[in-house]
Scaffold this motif. Structure first.
Motif, mmCIF file in Angstrom:
data_model
loop_
_atom_site.group_PDB
_atom_site.id
_atom_site.type_symbol
_atom_site.label_atom_id
_atom_site.label_comp_id
_atom_site.label_asym_id
_atom_site.label_seq_id
_atom_site.Cartn_x
_atom_site.Cartn_y
_atom_site.Cartn_z
ATOM 1 N N SER A 1 0.741 -1.322 0.020
ATOM 2 C CA SER A 1 -0.152 -0.076 0.172
ATOM 3 C C SER A 1 0.894 1.192 -0.075
ATOM 4 C CB SER A 1 -0.871 -0.044 1.289
ATOM 5 O OG SER A 1 -0.294 -0.266 2.183
ATOM 6 N N THR A 2 0.437 2.204 -0.860
ATOM 7 C CA THR A 2 1.138 3.742 -0.848
ATOM 8 C C THR A 2 0.732 4.424 0.252
ATOM 9 O OG1 THR A 2 -0.442 4.634 -2.080
ATOM 10 C CG2 THR A 2 1.239 3.274 -3.351
ATOM 11 N N GLU A 3 1.675 5.546 0.415
ATOM 12 C CA GLU A 3 1.130 6.325 1.454
ATOM 13 C C GLU A 3 -0.184 7.030 1.131
ATOM 14 O OE1 GLU A 3 3.153 8.063 3.781
ATOM 15 O OE2 GLU A 3 4.338 6.195 3.691
ATOM 16 N N GLU A 4 -0.342 7.249 -0.379
ATOM 17 C CA GLU A 4 -1.873 7.780 -0.483
ATOM 18 C C GLU A 4 -2.743 6.891 -0.055
ATOM 19 O OE1 GLU A 4 -3.532 11.042 -2.002
ATOM 20 O OE2 GLU A 4 -1.117 10.499 -2.200
ATOM 21 N N ASP A 5 -2.663 5.732 -0.241
ATOM 22 C CA ASP A 5 -3.789 4.659 0.128
ATOM 23 C C ASP A 5 -4.052 4.741 1.696
ATOM 24 O OD1 ASP A 5 -3.756 3.617 -2.275
ATOM 25 O OD2 ASP A 5 -2.667 1.912 -1.830
ATOM 26 N N SER A 6 -2.873 4.846 2.515
ATOM 27 C CA SER A 6 -3.138 4.913 3.659
ATOM 28 C C SER A 6 -3.927 5.975 4.406
ATOM 29 C CB SER A 6 -1.741 4.484 4.698
ATOM 30 O OG SER A 6 -0.710 5.353 4.127
ATOM 31 N N PHE A 7 -3.345 7.260 3.607
ATOM 32 C CA PHE A 7 -3.802 8.470 4.253
ATOM 33 C C PHE A 7 -5.637 8.479 3.708
ATOM 34 C CE2 PHE A 7 -5.054 12.888 2.915
ATOM 35 C CZ PHE A 7 -4.640 13.643 4.034
ATOM 36 N N GLN A 8 -5.804 7.852 2.601
ATOM 37 C CA GLN A 8 -7.355 7.781 2.523
ATOM 38 C C GLN A 8 -7.902 6.683 3.302
ATOM 39 O OE1 GLN A 8 -9.533 7.685 -0.407
ATOM 40 N NE2 GLN A 8 -8.442 9.027 -1.992
ATOM 41 N N TRP A 9 -7.495 5.732 3.540
ATOM 42 C CA TRP A 9 -8.052 4.769 4.250
ATOM 43 C C TRP A 9 -8.393 5.333 5.805
ATOM 44 C CZ3 TRP A 9 -6.988 1.712 8.839
ATOM 45 C CH2 TRP A 9 -7.654 0.713 8.914
ATOM 46 N N MET A 10 -7.378 5.891 6.255
ATOM 47 C CA MET A 10 -7.449 6.318 7.768
ATOM 48 C C MET A 10 -8.590 7.331 7.766
ATOM 49 S SD MET A 10 -3.319 6.490 8.394
ATOM 50 C CE MET A 10 -3.148 7.015 10.158
ATOM 51 N N SER A 11 -8.488 8.304 6.924
ATOM 52 C CA SER A 11 -9.602 9.362 6.888
ATOM 53 C C SER A 11 -10.981 8.639 6.792
ATOM 54 C CB SER A 11 -9.443 10.428 5.918
ATOM 55 O OG SER A 11 -9.242 9.591 4.609
ATOM 56 N N ARG A 12 -11.147 7.612 5.866
ATOM 57 C CA ARG A 12 -12.221 7.107 5.707
ATOM 58 C C ARG A 12 -12.721 6.281 6.986
ATOM 59 N NH1 ARG A 12 -13.978 7.075 0.485
ATOM 60 N NH2 ARG A 12 -15.206 5.011 0.845
ATOM 61 N N VAL A 13 -11.769 5.703 7.642
ATOM 62 C CA VAL A 13 -11.960 4.923 8.802
ATOM 63 C C VAL A 13 -12.766 5.868 10.050
ATOM 64 C CG1 VAL A 13 -11.145 3.800 10.772
ATOM 65 C CG2 VAL A 13 -10.679 2.987 8.397
ATOM 66 N N LEU A 14 -11.963 6.983 10.280
ATOM 67 C CA LEU A 14 -12.406 7.981 11.168
ATOM 68 C C LEU A 14 -13.941 8.432 10.635
ATOM 69 C CD1 LEU A 14 -9.457 10.166 11.270
ATOM 70 C CD2 LEU A 14 -10.214 8.590 12.955
ATOM 71 N N GLN A 15 -14.174 8.738 9.262
ATOM 72 C CA GLN A 15 -15.495 8.991 9.023
ATOM 73 C C GLN A 15 -16.508 8.189 9.299
ATOM 74 O OE1 GLN A 15 -15.226 9.796 4.786
ATOM 75 N NE2 GLN A 15 -13.469 11.310 5.046
ATOM 76 N N ALA A 16 -16.167 6.919 8.953
ATOM 77 C CA ALA A 16 -17.044 5.604 9.188
ATOM 78 C C ALA A 16 -17.510 5.475 10.695
ATOM 79 C CB ALA A 16 -16.567 4.381 8.506
ATOM 80 N N ILE A 17 -16.517 5.345 11.440
ATOM 81 C CA ILE A 17 -16.475 5.308 13.046
ATOM 82 C C ILE A 17 -17.259 6.348 13.468
ATOM 83 C CG2 ILE A 17 -15.460 4.957 15.041
ATOM 84 C CD1 ILE A 17 -13.273 3.368 13.683
ATOM 85 N N ASP A 18 -17.041 7.528 12.978
ATOM 86 C CA ASP A 18 -17.672 8.797 13.546
ATOM 87 C C ASP A 18 -19.287 8.710 13.242
ATOM 88 O OD1 ASP A 18 -17.695 11.916 14.346
ATOM 89 O OD2 ASP A 18 -18.862 11.973 12.685
#
Length: 1492
Positions: free
Chosen positions: A787-804
């Motif tokens: 996974s690239t840096e871009e992937d991880s940044f995307q995934w992390m922000s999406r996880v935060l949104q989903a959990i929120d």
């Protein structure tokens, strides 16, 4: 239907209703539009049968939630990461994951996800179907209709976002080495642009709003989370305990399990008991009942009679022995287990300890030790595989007791004599075995199970599962504990069943193996986890020969997990066409304490579909059951786990506090009263009482039964028809701001965010850490190697949104680690407590971190509002002081006293001439080399003669007039002193300037040039070496060398002396200019008149009792402040000998200063903090060798640190402690205090009381109050007095804003009135008006006549009980910090040093720290000593520490290399330089984290 009484006026659907789905195998029609509209289902959301199974409960909900967020576009700064930190994207850098679609994952948090390519295509297909069931109706199993690429493309559409969008309150990291970041900001963009972005993001309204509350003057109250008035409350009636069906006593049930074994072993010895498999799925070995019986007898005999001696056997009946068997050898385990039962010893089955530091292995060792285990039974193969010492013995594992390893293979055992036979009794209350259980904190407990409980549990399982003789059962579960042990080892023997055991290693190679074995053996029962169903689905490729019609029961061991329901549904969808009947799937719930809690019964009636509940997450977080009727996103679908076990009584009690029964619509902990539960935690009577001896009571306080209940550790409720529902585990419970969240649910949500793409094998850990009196959620995941840096940044922000969106809770920290790096449990799951431990101690080494303190931390104290217009008038202050008994804070040093012989002179130049006549050969200065030898010295006459020649040179070659300014650019030494007096003799005004550093001209020369220009120097005097340096090629690259004033080289002096020496007409004219750079980076020259200079020297002479017979050792930079005065002026004035030690020489020889002090028998010495630090760090281990060299510090009576800051108490104390052995008296060490307007206000003299230390409340200081507290009390800050106030100095504490005098207990600005104050700033730009009040301020009331100078430092005065030399009570001055360094944050005043101290303490790799504010954000810069891999570990630690100790949220954390934080010659941090460097992107940071 509804089963709750409806209160009047309420509509029924506000209550819990359960619908039974008509037939859960129906395909599902779901319209799903993105774009923020809610999900529309044609069926009710109350039963969801999903295609995508993994560990996701609600992919659709998550994807819809993320789609909603698309509308709120919000740019967030990406973190900067040094290239070396970016995770390599090349796949070669990694060992590829095993190509099977299995994972090395057992239970625990993550559920495995496939890694084989064919697996992921169909998986993608399911996701896509789950997300995009536009109008397509999905048929039950045609998973080939759309190829992988199309599916992936559609997924990409959903996930594509032109701008990454977040809700306010994220801190996001991604590397910035792509050409243009996804925000469209070119990468060279300066940091300040990012910070601006950050500030803009933070301006968004933040939820939830802070409540108003009253703040006492001192106290900063942390806000206590007020309960939400609208929160759902339970409304049902009090629940009634539910009884299971009676346990039917069948006539032929054996009286004990050993009796059953004896019966089958003798009447049907050829019947198969257990078939084991090799890794190819071929039967490896069949254990018959006859073999099991005879071998168990042999093991029993050998345990009792062949260990130890006849008189002293090692193991007696009732003793505990460990069973250490690998997961692929159930037969050896089974023989050993029954051998123990027959010998009446207590088996403790545990995992095989591995060589690598196995997470949790140490805790298992503690369990064995506490159980008194001395013998471990193991198999031959396992014994050979254990690590061996050099002589072939097995080493003692860390934390383990000393064990005798005993191999149980038949060939190693002696045959029992003919007459020996085990004694087979009926089941009684003796302990049968101990099952280990790992707690939330990682500790391991042993649950004891008695023989009668063991037998009753087997009977209850036999009855509820309908087991009959000779049935075939396929077991995929771990046979050493839990469901695998109870069904596959114990109940199977009671019923003479045949177990086909599938090892974990075979499942990794072939996930379909268990299904193939069910078909091959026509098995009636299979015991699996939802993970095994999931893997089978992933690997399944329309196999022709699969036929599951023989199965009458599929036991799902983790049926109580939130993700098991989707696995069950998806599995049924695919395999119903292969003969699987819906009613066969039987989820169960179990716990180590209560054994099987509930199990769904296999029915023949397929018209009795299972119970489902779609519960509102919001309700669950308050512990209330609400059926979600609005089809909202945040729901949890739960399935029943059947009914209460036969012969048991179950109730639900409140999880906290006394065990009071819950209401019917309330979630609580399930408790069971039954013979078939654990008995105790071995050796822990207190914990046992709280868990195994619980007496639930009604709201009136009456116990509901005379028999004790056992707490199961499961949270849930009992639904209609006595169905048991489990909604979580007590261990996974996280209480955030009063709401309960389940770790498993959050894992499920995180995995539903593109799990196949990003998280490595579904390995996610969720736990909470306590920060600032509340739990904060931390999510740690392993990212896929590619996974690239871009992937991880995307995934992390999406996880935060989903959990929120789904859980309505913020994530405090989200960390990603490289694949395969989290600590594992023995069966490959994530070891949670170990992971949490690594996180807390800063050794997790994440490759990406994202912190969101701004969203999560809602209980900070309210920002302080300063009331405008409330300035206190003079009258009220005067009266107030009298009324409250507080005096106005003022103090003064003693009078300057009578004039002595040299005090009649007004000018230092006259004093020198007088000394040259009266004591020509008296040595004034001695300069030491780095080896401690005398380099040169000056007598009174030599200095006078040399100064004359320099004066002649200035007049002849320099053609200088009276009052011209001369820059003296010399290394620390004697030339500097001679040049200074030469200037005085010529009537010029000297300015001492630190010479440029030859190795670092580019940065040091511009400062020299600046001082020369700003001071308007008419010429520069220097030595030959520096003269060459100023004209060198490097110099011309750094500055414009042509614009230098004339440079005079004093190494070549004229022979003659000047016609006459200059005598100033007016003592108020300038003697010299004192230039220095303040810690805030301001260059200022202070004018020192002749009067002030003489008064200064006189004050120091009196304070330190300096006379010609004294020696004083000085290890200071001689360029400004008190350092210059001590180096150049005091000896001439007082006549004592100064031993000069240039601090730079200490870098070569750290012991130089102390050796000189000892050798010259010095009583008074002066140094700087940097010198003290050099000695403390450099000589820490050498005190013994120094002692042997004769170093003796016992004559030192004052050792003064010269500083312009708050005393560094930790450094002075460690210095005193370290050199105490060398005779240094701890009272000798003290500090001085000076500033720009007055170069020395306090200085610890020879007489007078010792410096005192007080402890003040740091929280009160932020409000400019001083409150003294006891040492060691929370939030206490030690402050040391800054030395005694010098003679002739008067001090008052004033309010910096209103300029009124303050009382004793207040923090205010220190103002000083004294003869040696500077007479003003000398600046070129003529902005003296701005600073003029620094030198001549008046109080706004009270004594308004006196002229005061403002020091710019905050401090307070305190009258002590001590008396000074004159018998007066002693007033101590405590300096807190510089006004212009202090940071106004949240309306309070913070001093950088306090925050830096907290930060440095957080991690061993933080060498130095500096903080500064930028807009309203706090920026923390830390220097990392250690590998760059540790850089990201620091971000959460720093954020936590500052929150805990200072109630501040860190905005930006910058990790840099050692030496990046600039420090001036006095050892003070230049925080403003650092800030400028940061904003101009010049720090080359390892990592920059923006906390959102």
């Amino acid at each position: 239907g509804a089963y709750l009484p409806h209160p009047p006026g309420k509509s029924p659907n506000s209550h819990l209703t359960f619908k039974r789905s008509q037939n859960s195998s129906h395909p599902r029609h779901c319209k799903h539009q993105l774009g923020g509209q809610r999900l529309v289902n044609t069926d009710s959301l109350h039963f969801i049968s999903r295609f995508f199974s993994s560990s996701d409960v609600h992919t659709e909900a998550v994807q819809a939630a993320l789609a909603k967020h698309k509308e709120r576009k919000m740019a967030v700064p990406m973190p900067s990461k040094r290239r070396s930190l970016v995770v390599q994207t090349s796949m070669d850098a990694y060992t590829p994951p095993d190509t099977s679609s299995g994972s090395e994952e057992e239970g625990g948090q993550g559920e495995g996800t496939p890694t084989s390519s064919q697996g992921s295509i169909s998986m993608e297909h399911w996701i896509t179907r789950a997300i995009h069931q536009g109008s397509t109706t999905s048929s039950s199993s045609s998973s080939t209709q759309s190829g992988g690429s199309g599916a992936a493309g559609r997924l990409a559409d959903v996930l594509a976002q032109t701008n990454i969008c977040f809700f306010p309150g994220l801190c996001l990291f991604v590397c910035i080495n792509t050409c243009v970041s996804s925000l469209g900001v070119p990468v060279s963009s300066r940091v300040s642009a990012k910070i601006q972005q950050l500030v803009n993001t933070l301006k968004q309204p933040r939820r939830p709003p802070l409540r108003e509350f009253f703040v006492d003057d001192f106290e900063e109250l942390l806000e206590v989370q007020q309960p939400d008035p609208n929160q759902p409350r339970p409304e049902g009636s009090q629940m009634v305990a539910i009884r299971g069906e009676p346990l039917g006593v069948v006539t032929n049930w054996p009286p004990s399990l050993e009796a059953a074994l004896q019966r089958w072993g003798t009447i049907s010895p050829k019947a198969p008991c257990l078939t084991t498999m090799d890794t190819n799925g071929k039967p490896l070995y069949v254990l018959t009942y006859g073999k099991l019986w005879s071998r168990s007898i042999k093991v029993a005999y050998n345990i009792l009679h062949k260990l130890g001696t006849k008189q002293e056997p090692m193991v007696r009946p009732g003793d505990r022995v460990a069973l250490v068997f690998p997961n692929n050898d159930p037969a050896a385990f089974m023989v050993a287990f029954y051998g123990c039962l027959l010998a009446e010893v207590v088996p403790v089955p545990i995992e095989v300890p591995l060589t690598r530091k196995d997470a949790g292995s140490q805790q298992i060792g503690f369990l064995l030790g506490s159980c008194g285990v001395t013998v471990a039974l193991t198999s031959d193969a396992c014994h050979k595989g254990l690590p061996k010492g050099p002589t072939g013995e097995i080493p003692q594992f860390k934390g383990w007791p000393k064990l005798l390893w005993f191999v149980t293979e038949s060939k190693h055992l002696s045959k029992p004599p003919r007459d020996w036979f085990p004694h087979i009794k009926d089941a009684n209350n003796d302990t049968a075995y101990i099952e280990y259980k790992t707690c939330k904190d990682g500790s391991v407990l042993g649950v004891t199970v008695t023989r009668i409980a063991l037998l009753t549990h087997c009977q209850a399982l036999t009855q509820s599962c309908g087991y009959t003789e000779a049935e075939i059962i396929v077991n995929v579960l771990d046979f050493k504990k839990d469901v695998g042990l109870w069904h596959g080892i114990l109940t199977s023997v009671m019923n003479m069943m045949h177990v086909i055991s599938i090892p974990y290693s075979l499942m990794k190679v072939n996930p379909l193996s268990w299904i193939q074995k069910v078909c091959q053996y026509k098995a009636k029962v299979a015991c699996v986890k939802s993970r095994d169903m999931h893997w089978a689905l992933v690997a399944h490729r329309d196999q022709r020969d699969v036929n599951l019609s023989s199965l009458r029961m599929l036991v799902v061991a983790d049926g109580s997990n939130p993700w098991s329901i989707s696995s069950c549904d998806a599995f049924l969808n695919v395999f119903q066409s292969k003969g699987l009947r819906p009613e066969v799937i039987c989820p169960c719930a179990s716990s180590a304490e209560a054994l099987t809690v509930a199990i769904r019964r296999p029915t023949d009636d397929s018209n009795q579909p299972p119970g489902r509940g779609v519960l509102s997450m919001q309700g669950l977080s308050y512990g209330v059951i609400r059926v979600d009727s609005e089809e909202r996103l945040s729901v949890l679908t739960v399935q029943d786990v059947g009914t209460v076990m036969p012969g048991a009584l179950m109730c639900v009690v409140k999880p906290e506090g006394v065990p009071q029964l819950c209401r019917t619509d309330e979630i609580g902990e399930l408790c069971v009263c039954s013979i078939a539960t654990g008995m105790s935690y071995y050796g822990l009577s207190g914990m046992t009482k709280n868990t195994f001896e619980v007496f639930p009571m009604t709201s009136s306080g009456a116990p509901i039964s005379e028999y004790p209940f056992t707490r199961t550790g499961l949270l849930g409720f009992i639904g209609p028809g006595g169905l048991v529902f489990v909604s979580g585990k007590m261990d996974g419970l996280m209480v955030v701001s009063g709401r309960r969240h389940n770790a498993d649910d959050i894992v499920a949500t995180a995995l539903a965010v593109e799990p196949m793409k990003f998280v490595y094998r579904g390995r996610i850990a969720v736990f909470s850490v306590t920060v600032l009196h509340d739990e904060r959620i931390v999510v740690v995941a392993e990212q896929r190697p590619d996974s690239t840096e871009e992937d991880s940044f995307q995934w992390m922000s999406r996880v935060l949104q989903a959990i929120d969106s789904i859980h309505n809770v913020g994530v405090f920290c989200l960390a990603l680690v490289p694949a395969n790096t989290l600590p594992k449990t023995p069966l490959g799951g994530i070891h949670l407590s170990e992971t949490k431990q690594l996180f807390l101690e800063g050794s997790l080494h994440p490759c990406n971190v994202l912190m969101c303190p701004h969203t999560c931390v809602t209980n900070l104290p309210k920002p302080r509002q300063k009331q405008p217009g409330l300035s206190i008038g003079p009258a009220s202050v005067m009266v107030g002081n009298l009324v409250s008994g507080k005096r106005i804070a003022q103090a003064s040093g003693r009078d300057l006293g009578q004039i002595e012989d040299n005090d009649q002179f007004l000018f230092l130049s006259e004093v020198l001439q007088w000394r040259a006549q009266t004591t020509p050969d008296h040595v004034l200065f001695t300069l030491l080399s780095s080896r401690g030898t005398v380099l040169s010295s000056l007598t009174c006459l030599q200095l006078h003669k040399r100064a004359e020649k320099i004066a002649a040179m200035l007049m002849e070659r320099g053609h200088l007039q009276d009052g011209d300014h001369v820059a003296l650019v010399y290394p620390p030494g004697i030339d500097l002193i001679a040049a200074f007096y030469g200037c005085l003799y010529a009537g010029c005004v000297p300015i001492t300037v630190r010479p440029p550093h030859p190795q670092n001209i580019a940065t040091t020369l511009p400062t020299v040039k600046m001082i020369v220009e700003v001071s308007r120097s008419a010429c520069v005097m220097t030595s030959q070496v520096i003269c060459k340096l100023l004209k060198s090629k490097e110099a011309s690259a750094a500055v414009d060398v042509r614009s230098w004033p004339p440079v005079l080289d004093t190494d070549d002096l004229p022979k003659k002396k000047p016609p006459q020496l200059y005598k100033p007409s007016n003592p108020d004219t300038l003697a010299y200019l004192d230039f220095s750079v303040s810690t805030t980076g301001m260059l200022a020259g202070v004018k020192m008149s002749h009067t002030a200079t003489s008064a200064f020297c006189r004050s120091i002479k009196l304070q330190c009792e300096l006379y010609p017979s004294r020696e004083v050792a000085i290890c200071l930079d001689p360029y400004c402040g008190l350092g210059f005065v001590l180096w150049c002026l005091c000896s001439v004035y007082s006549g004592h000998q100064s031993i000069l030690i240039p601090p730079s020489e200490l870098e070569v020889n750290p012991a130089l200063w102390l050796l000189a002090v000892s050798q010259f028998r010095v009583r008074d010495t002066f140094c700087s903090y940097s010198v003290m630090e050099l000695c403390t760090k450099g000589l820490g281990l050498q005190t013994e060798s120094l002692k042997s060299r004769g170093l003796d510090l016992s004559r030192v009576r004052t050792c003064v640190v010269v500083a312009e800051e708050r005393p560094r108490i930790a450094l002075t104390q460690s210095f005193s402690k370290l050199f105490k052995d060398l005779g240094l008296h701890p009272r000798a060490v003290s500090t001085s205090f000076g500033c720009r307007v007055n170069l020395a206000i306090c200085l610890q003299g020879t007489s007078g009381p010792d410096p005192t230390t007080v402890f003040v409340d740091m929280r009160a200081l932020r409000h400019d109050r001083v409150r003294l507290v006891e040492r060691g009390s929370p939030h206490s800050l030690p402050l040391m007095e800054s030395g005694k106030i010098l003679p002739g100095v008067r001090i008052i504490i004033a309010n910096p804003e209103t300029k009124g005098p303050l009382g004793d207990s207040h923090l205010g600005e220190i103002w000083v009135h004294c003869g040696h104050n500077g007479s003003g700033y000398f600046t070129v730009y003529g902005d003296e008006a701005l600073q003029s009040d620094h030198f001549n301020s008046h109080l706004s009331f009270g004594d308004t006549q006196t002229v005061w100078a403002r020091t710019g430092y905050l401090g307070f005065l305190r009258r002590t009980e001590l008396t000074d030399a004159s018998g007066e009570r002693h007033d101590a001055l405590y300096v807190v910090g510089a006004l212009d360094e202090a940071m106004e944050l949240r309306g309070m005043r913070y001093h950088p040093i306090d925050i830096e101290t907290s930060v440095i303490r957080t991690h061993k790799s933080i060498m130095e720290c500096a903080v500064f504010p930028w807009t309203n954000l706090l920026v923390v810069v830390v220097e990392l000593e250690g590998s760059e891999q540790e850089a990201l570990d620091l971000v959460p630690l720093v954020t936590n520490a500052v929150l805990e100790e200072h109630y501040l949220i860190v905005g930006v954390v910058v990790v840099v290399d050692i030496g990046v934080i600039p420090i001036n010659s006095r050892g003070e941090k230049q925080r403003m330089h650092l800030r400028d460097g940061f904003l101009a992107d010049q720090l080359d940071p390892i990592y920059v984290a923006y906390n959102m």
